[in-house]
Structure formats: structure tokens, C-alpha cells
Design a protein around this motif. Structure first.
Motif, PDB file in Angstrom:
ATOM      1  N   UNK A  75       0.866  -1.176   0.000  1.00 41.52           N
ATOM      2  CA  UNK A  75       0.000   0.000   0.000  1.00 41.52           C
ATOM      3  C   UNK A  75       0.901   1.224   0.000  1.00 41.52           C
ATOM      4  N   UNK A  76       1.008   1.848  -1.163  1.00 37.83           N
ATOM      5  CA  UNK A  76       1.954   2.956  -1.326  1.00 37.83           C
ATOM      6  C   UNK A  76       1.370   4.289  -0.891  1.00 37.83           C
ATOM      7  N   UNK A  77       0.063   4.319  -0.596  1.00 37.01           N
ATOM      8  CA  UNK A  77      -0.551   5.563  -0.136  1.00 37.01           C
ATOM      9  C   UNK A  77      -0.551   5.611   1.390  1.00 37.01           C
ATOM     10  N   UNK A  78      -0.512   6.796   1.968  1.00 38.25           N
ATOM     11  CA  UNK A  78      -0.524   6.890   3.436  1.00 38.25           C
ATOM     12  C   UNK A  78      -1.748   6.197   4.034  1.00 38.25           C
ATOM     13  N   UNK A  79      -1.529   5.505   5.144  1.00 37.01           N
ATOM     14  CA  UNK A  79      -2.608   4.735   5.768  1.00 37.01           C
ATOM     15  C   UNK A  79      -2.491   4.802   7.276  1.00 37.01           C
ATOM     16  N   UNK A  80      -3.616   5.001   7.957  1.00 34.43           N
ATOM     17  CA  UNK A  80      -3.662   4.937   9.413  1.00 34.43           C
ATOM     18  C   UNK A  80      -3.466   3.494   9.863  1.00 34.43           C
ATOM     19  N   UNK A  81      -2.828   3.311  11.004  1.00 28.13           N
ATOM     20  CA  UNK A  81      -2.484   1.958  11.453  1.00 28.13           C
ATOM     21  C   UNK A  81      -3.713   1.093  11.683  1.00 28.13           C
ATOM     22  N   UNK A  82      -4.836   1.668  12.121  1.00 30.56           N
ATOM     23  CA  UNK A  82      -5.994   0.821  12.403  1.00 30.56           C
ATOM     24  C   UNK A  82      -6.653   0.278  11.139  1.00 30.56           C
ATOM     25  N   UNK A  83      -6.245   0.792   9.975  1.00 36.02           N
ATOM     26  CA  UNK A  83      -6.791   0.315   8.702  1.00 36.02           C
ATOM     27  C   UNK A  83      -5.948  -0.797   8.089  1.00 36.02           C
ATOM     28  N   UNK A  84      -4.812  -1.111   8.695  1.00 35.22           N
ATOM     29  CA  UNK A  84      -3.945  -2.170   8.169  1.00 35.22           C
ATOM     30  C   UNK A  84      -4.534  -3.540   8.495  1.00 35.22           C
ATOM     31  N   UNK A  85      -4.320  -4.506   7.583  1.00 40.19           N
ATOM     32  CA  UNK A  85      -4.827  -5.853   7.815  1.00 40.19           C
ATOM     33  C   UNK A  85      -3.872  -6.905   7.262  1.00 40.19           C
ATOM     34  N   UNK A  86      -3.917  -8.095   7.843  1.00 35.57           N
ATOM     35  CA  UNK A  86      -3.266  -9.273   7.257  1.00 35.57           C
ATOM     36  C   UNK A  86      -4.221 -10.458   7.417  1.00 35.57           C
ATOM     37  N   UNK A  87      -5.473 -10.238   7.042  1.00 37.99           N
ATOM     38  CA  UNK A  87      -6.488 -11.286   7.137  1.00 37.99           C
ATOM     39  C   UNK A  87      -6.098 -12.481   6.272  1.00 37.99           C
ATOM     40  N   UNK A  88      -6.258 -13.679   6.801  1.00 36.16           N
ATOM     41  CA  UNK A  88      -5.824 -14.861   6.053  1.00 36.16           C
ATOM     42  C   UNK A  88      -6.701 -16.055   6.367  1.00 36.16           C
ATOM     43  N   UNK A  89      -6.739 -16.978   5.413  1.00 30.45           N
ATOM     44  CA  UNK A  89      -7.531 -18.184   5.537  1.00 30.45           C
ATOM     45  C   UNK A  89      -7.808 -18.762   4.169  1.00 30.45           C
TER      46      UNK A  89
END
Length: 499
Positions: A253-267
């Protein structure tokens, strides 16, 4: 968060009444664990940060370096985030095994000092920290609650860029919030993890400056057992690589992002990838349990994103879409580029809400949590605009129906312009926040109102915003004195009578 705690349920019922549709987040790349000491107390070699050596810059300016503040300055969430530096980029190498619930990682954080910095904190909940370096040199570190204190070998001069690397491992624990916060952060599931972090759950899976006012770009390298899919923000970099029974996915994600919007959802996910009718990359993924909703999620996300681009201004990111997982969160979250729906197939209204957040909340992030209505009120009003666009109930009809609530209704006793930390996602922040925008639209007219929405986004793209800034822009564009309107709708704990 869109429909955080399904706050849009009230809207859903209303839409249903009016005949609308629907109801209303090191290991190197091989994921091996990092051996480390007990997370409850540091190794003997890192018992306490030592006083740093003063830098030449400190001596030359006569200003001795000082520790960065343990909070970023949000009075309602005083321990969230940290002072003394600004993060520019996170490089996260993460390995996760759903069977053991073990996560290992190396976080490489590129930042810039905003003072002569003797030491600083990172937010991190749980885990055992093995190693911390600053600009490649070993740094002293110590744990205190959810704070990771770091003292570099030499102090960092004001405005100097520096890089912190943290190696850590352990079993992630989500935040089990009180009241309407629910469970959030890194949440283990049967086949992977459901990761939605609003308001301050990023620290449950990586160290950082966990507050929306410090935004950064991200690179994710996520290694999981073969057969699973790891989803993160932004776009996939190259094809996933499988070796030794494990697959590595790289997202950026090359655009600025707030930390609470980050994810590593997996399954395990079934996916559709392509473009919206307007040509924007579109990625939809669903747990097999929800395979029947995949096509709708893909199609509606594409149509909504393209339409919002005509109402709010150009889409601020490089891809859109959504993810439905089988964890019964009961809420949705506007994870940047990949809104997350927890345990339900979203209807059109919720998709419209979450994707409106890509502008209001993601591109334009709040500087302080008390201004949450700038996210949720705008996204709620977007639901009404989508209903109107689809030929269903108009925004005026929805406004009037909500306004018909008696003067003793709880919605009027909660002034949404100052969201309360112990009741952050109160329905008033959503619905009364949306009503504020309709009252404003009535007061200044459609031409000025829709010009305001586009100018608000253009002026603050990828930045941070406050309520006074919005009021000032509304007054500038409309040429009207609007303090009485905003005071009545946002800051007075009773039913407004004028607009």
C-alpha cells in the motif's frame, strides 16, 4: 468503521420500511519463530533503557535530547500513539501458523525525529521481543504494558530520518473491548485470522505508532501454510511463492494509511479479480461459506466505487473491493482498499458505507478520535445518497424519519461532535452525524454542498482533519455563518430545532 457494531442496523430497518434494499477491517519469509525471552520482563541484557550519548547536534544547539512522549497527544486516548517522531513507512515480514496460533515478525520502521530524541516508544501488545536496532545498531529496550521503550545507542537529532527494526514473536491476543467496542485487532480463526483494528488494535500484531494521525505507507510480506491466502492492503506485488509447504504473499500500500486500517487477514478464500466499470482494479474475496455472495460483493463494490468518484472526487487509492470472512464479528470495517465484513454477506447499504470511508476516514483521517463523526456521519449519509441514487428512499425522507424520534430519544442526549472514548461508536455519531450533513445541505443548497464534499477531499487528500477545519471550509464555500447549525447538531445534547 462502517457499520461498526452494525450501527447501520437502524438505517437498515428504516430503509426496509421505506422500501429500499438490504439490511443494514523474524521470521524471515519462511515464518519460523524467533526465540526470545519472556514477554513479561525483558532479558537481563535489556533490563532498562540507559541514558543515551548526546549527539553532536544536541551539543551544537545546546538542546539536550529528551524522551519522546508516551502518547501522541489525543486527550481522549492518552496512551495511544507516541510523540517525538513521525513514521513514513512500515516494512512488515510476518509468518503465521493457524494451527499453533504463532506469529513471528520483523518490523522495519522508517521514521523522522520531530525533536532531539533521546528515546521513544512503540506501541506493541504482548509478544516476546528478541532484538531492536536503530539505524543498524543494537538499541536498549524495555516493556511496560503495551509500550515498547527504545533507547538508541546515540540520540537522534531533530528532523533526522532513522530506521528501527524490531524482531518479535508470540501468540497474538485481540483486544476485547468494553461497551460497543467489541473484539478487534488480530483475531485467530479456524483457518487463519480476521484482522480489524479500529480504534487501536494494530499493536496486537506489529509495533508502531498506533494512532490515525500518524499515517504511513506499508509493505507486507506474509508467509502462511500452503493452501491459505493472505490478504493485505493495496496490491499484490508479483505472484505468491510456495516453497517447503509455505506460501509467501507480498502486498504493497503505497498511499498513506492509518495503522488501524492495516490488515493481514488470512484463511481459505474464493476470489474474483478484475476492474470496475470505470477501470479501477477490483478484488473481492469470500470465505467458502459465503461463496454465494462473491459476485454481488464484486459487482456492487465496483459500481459504488465508480459512483462515489463522481460525488466525492477521484478515488484516492489504486484498488477497491472487499472481503467476507466467517468470523462472526457482527460488524464491518473499512480497511484501506479492502473493507472487511465479519461473518455476514453485506447488503448494498453497508457496501456503500464502507466504500465511502475510503474517502472519509481512510484518505481523510481524523486527527483525534473525538471527531469520529467526520468518518461515520459522512459514511452514514453516503448510505442515504446511495439509496437516493438507486431510486429508493431519498436522503430527505431518511432524515425526516430519523428526526421524528421524540425529544427524549437517546440519540439527542449524545452530542456527536465529541465522541466519547467509553462509547465511541454510539448510534448518534453515525445517524445524528449523517443528519448534520443533511441539515447543512438544506442550509447551503445542493450546489455548495456537493462542491464542499469534493473540495474537502481535494484539500486534505491523504491528510488528517478536524471538525473546525470542516466548519471553516463550509462557511468559506457557502458564504454563510454556520456556527449555530453545527453547535445545535454536533455539540448540544438535545434535539435541534433549527437548521
Amino acid at each position: 468503521m462502517a457499520s461498526k457494531r452494525l450501527a447501520t442496523t437502524a438505517t437498515a430497518a428504516l430503509l426496509s420500511t421505506l422500501g429500499t434494499v438490504g439490511t443494514v477491517a523474524c521470521s524471515a519469509s519462511n515464518g519460523e519463530s524467533v526465540p526470545a525471552s519472556s514477554p513479561a520482563r525483558p532479558d537481563a541484557s535489556v533490563v532498562s533503557p540507559l541514558k543515551p550519548v548526546a549527539s553532536a547536534s544536541d551539543i551544537a544547539t545546546g538542546r539536550e535530547a529528551a524522551p519522546g512522549a508516551p502518547g501522541i497527544g489525543d486527550s481522549d486516548f492518552p496512551t495511544d500513539g507516541n510523540g517525538g517522531y513521525d513514521v513514513g513507512h512500515y516494512g512488515l515480514k510476518l509468518g503465521y501458523d493457524p494451527a499453533s496460533k504463532h506469529l513471528s515478525g520483523v518490523a522495519r520502521i522508517s521514521a523522522r525525529a520531530t525533536q532531539n530524541l533521546a528515546s521513544f516508544n512503540l506501541d506493541l501488545s504482548g509478544f516476546t521481543v528478541k532484538r531492536v536496532t536503530v539505524d543498524g545498531r543494537p538499541a536498549k529496550f524495555a516493556r511496560a504494558g503495551t509500550e515498547l521503550g527504545v533507547t538508541p545507542a546515540a540520540s537522534i537529532p531533530n528532523a533526522k530520518a532513522f530506521t528501527v527494526e524490531v524482531a518479535y514473536a508470540g501468540e497474538p491476543e485481540p483486544v476485547r473491548g468494553s461497551s460497543n467496542l467489541g473484539t478487534y485487532g488480530f483475531i485467530p480463526t479456524k483457518d487463519g485470522a480476521f484482522v480489524t483494528c479500529q480504534p487501536n488494535g494494530a499493536k496486537t500484531w506489529f509495533p508502531g505508532n498506533d494512532h490515525p494521525s500518524d499515517k504511513a505507507s506499508y509493505d507486507f510480506e506474509i508467509t502462511v501454510p500452503a493452501g491459505l491466502t493472505a490478504l493485505a492492503n493495496g496490491e499484490l506485488v508479483g505472484a505468491p511463492k510456495t516453497t517447503g509447504g509455505r506460501t509467501t504473499f507480498q502486498w504493497r500500500e503505497s498511499h498513506p494509511m492509518a495503522s488501524y486500517l492495516a490488515t493481514m487477514t488470512l484463511g481459505r478464500f474464493e476470489m474474483l479479480q478484475g476492474t470496475t466499470p470505470g477501470g479501477l482494479k477490483n478484488v473481492a474475496a469470500v470465505d467458502p461459506r459465503f461463496r454465494g455472495s462473491l459476485r454481488k460483493l464484486y459487482d456492487v463494490s465496483g459500481r459504488v466505487t465508480d459512483y462515489w468518484s463522481t460525488v466525492f472526487g477521484p478515488y484516492p487509492f489504486s484498488s477497491t473491493g472487499g472481503v467476507v470472512d466467517d468470523f462472526p464479528a457482527g460488524y464491518a470495517l473499512e480497511n484501506q482498499t479492502k473493507p472487511m465484513y465479519g461473518g455476514f454477506a453485506p447488503d448494498d447499504a453497508i457496501i456503500a458505507h464502507e466504500l465511502a470511508h475510503q474517502w472519509f476516514g481512510d484518505s481523510l483521517s481524523i486527527t483525534r478520535w473525538r471527531d469520529l463523526w467526520l468518518n461515520e456521519g459522512f459514511a452514514t449519509y453516503a448510505e442515504w445518497l446511495w439509496s437516493e441514487h438507486e431510486g429508493q428512499a431519498t436522503a430527505e425522507q431518511l432524515f425526516r424519519r430519523h428526526y421524528s424520534a421524540g425529544a427524549d430519544d437517546p440519540i439527542w442526549s449524545y452530542a456527536p461532535g465529541k465522541a466519547r472514548p467509553d462509547d465511541l461508536f454510539n448510534n448518534s455519531v453515525y445517524t445524528r452525524g449523517g443528519m448534520t450533513l443533511h441539515a447543512l445541505r438544506q442550509r447551503i443548497g445542493d450546489t455548495a454542498f456537493f462542491m464542499l464534499l469534493k473540495e474537502w477531499n481535494a484539500a486534505h487528500k491523504y491528510g488528517s482533519v478536524t471538525t473546525p477545519e470542516f466548519v471553516a471550509m463550509a462557511e468559506k464555500i457557502s458564504g454563510k455563518e454556520l456556527d449555530p447549525l453545527f453547535d445545535a447538531w454536533l455539540f448540544t445534547a438535545k434535539k435541534p430545532t433549527t437548521w
